[in-house]
Design a protein around this motif. Sequence first.
Motif, short mmCIF file in Angstrom:
data_model
loop_
_atom_site.label_atom_id
_atom_site.label_comp_id
_atom_site.label_asym_id
_atom_site.label_seq_id
_atom_site.Cartn_x
_atom_site.Cartn_y
_atom_site.Cartn_z
N HIS A 1 0.83 -1.19 0.00
CA HIS A 1 0.00 0.00 0.00
C HIS A 1 0.87 1.25 0.00
O HIS A 1 2.10 1.16 0.11
CB HIS A 1 -0.95 0.01 1.20
N ILE A 2 0.23 2.39 -0.13
CA ILE A 2 0.91 3.68 -0.12
C ILE A 2 0.44 4.45 1.11
O ILE A 2 -0.75 4.69 1.27
CB ILE A 2 0.62 4.47 -1.41
N HIS A 3 1.38 4.79 1.96
CA HIS A 3 1.10 5.55 3.18
C HIS A 3 1.35 7.02 2.86
O HIS A 3 2.48 7.42 2.55
CB HIS A 3 2.03 5.06 4.30
N VAL A 4 0.30 7.83 2.91
CA VAL A 4 0.41 9.25 2.59
C VAL A 4 0.51 10.04 3.88
O VAL A 4 -0.29 9.87 4.80
CB VAL A 4 -0.80 9.73 1.76
N GLY A 5 1.49 10.94 3.93
CA GLY A 5 1.77 11.69 5.15
C GLY A 5 3.11 11.24 5.71
O GLY A 5 3.75 10.32 5.19
N GLN A 6 3.55 11.90 6.76
CA GLN A 6 4.81 11.53 7.38
C GLN A 6 4.68 10.17 8.06
O GLN A 6 3.63 9.83 8.59
CB GLN A 6 5.23 12.58 8.41
N PRO A 7 5.75 9.37 8.05
CA PRO A 7 5.72 8.12 8.81
C PRO A 7 5.43 8.42 10.28
O PRO A 7 5.78 9.48 10.78
CB PRO A 7 7.14 7.56 8.63
N SER A 8 4.78 7.49 10.95
CA SER A 8 4.37 7.72 12.34
C SER A 8 5.01 6.70 13.27
O SER A 8 4.36 5.76 13.71
CB SER A 8 2.84 7.65 12.45
N PRO A 9 6.29 6.87 13.58
CA PRO A 9 6.96 5.87 14.41
C PRO A 9 6.65 5.99 15.89
O PRO A 9 6.98 5.11 16.66
CB PRO A 9 8.44 6.16 14.16
N ARG A 10 6.03 7.11 16.29
CA ARG A 10 5.83 7.34 17.72
C ARG A 10 4.82 6.36 18.28
O ARG A 10 3.70 6.25 17.79
CB ARG A 10 5.35 8.77 17.97
N LEU A 11 5.21 5.65 19.31
CA LEU A 11 4.29 4.77 20.01
C LEU A 11 3.46 5.61 20.97
O LEU A 11 3.99 6.44 21.70
CB LEU A 11 5.06 3.71 20.80
#
Length: 256
Positions: free
Chosen positions: A242-252
């Motif tokens: 898939h394509i994730h649009v927006g900044q990656p969200s690594p924050r737990l």
Amino acid sequence: MLVAAALIVVALACVPHVLAQTPRASAPPSGASPSEPGRSSSKLDKAAASSAQAMAKYRASLEPVEAMYERELARQTELAEIRQELYERGTLSASDVQQGRRALVKAQKDVDDIRRQRLEVDRMMVEMRMIEVGKQRPLARGGYEETPGLVRFNGPAPWSLAEDVPKLQRFFQARFGRSLPISAHGQTPLHDRMGFDHRNALDVALDPSSSDGRAFMEYLRSSGIPFIAAWGAIPGAASGAHIHVGQPSPRLVGRR
């Protein structure tokens, strides 16, 4: 002939309801605890690893359940054909046929639901891969990277679900004559359980290696919109491209 038909009717009435006694796959355990000020990155890494392990375990638990539901669907499909034949011969009532059709509809729904769960988990596993790559190789603002099975663009344009998603939908509809296949709009229950902040992100169920996936990524890049896309073999996941649009969200994040 009537005796044989009667025996079939009795057999149909006595078919065991195997799914009623079979537990469904349980939801994955939450992968994050409430955030604490000053928590070290090592604790975040451990929490992320725990989330990945929980997701892999949950993914594995879905496979036997899906296989069981598929067998039940095949069985109900066969029984529906037998019921219809008996009804046409006058040896089975219309109410019995309707009851069988309801059982078939339920069996189909069970299969559809479990497949949907598996696809969601596969997408989440791909997203975990995206996050890990982002941590290992951060992109500068405006940076673009394309490697086998992964494309990243740290677009400089401001990104907002409320303002930008309608633009993406209009582009895709005009270009391909169909709706943009959105698989996750903002935060979802699965993101909550696994502890990922997806509140300002959009997941689009397009294979990035396909022609429409490529065209969509080109539009995002020309618009300066950040995205990360992954496809190909992910350990433990059969799909999930898939394509994730927006900044990656690594924050737990902690569960609310």
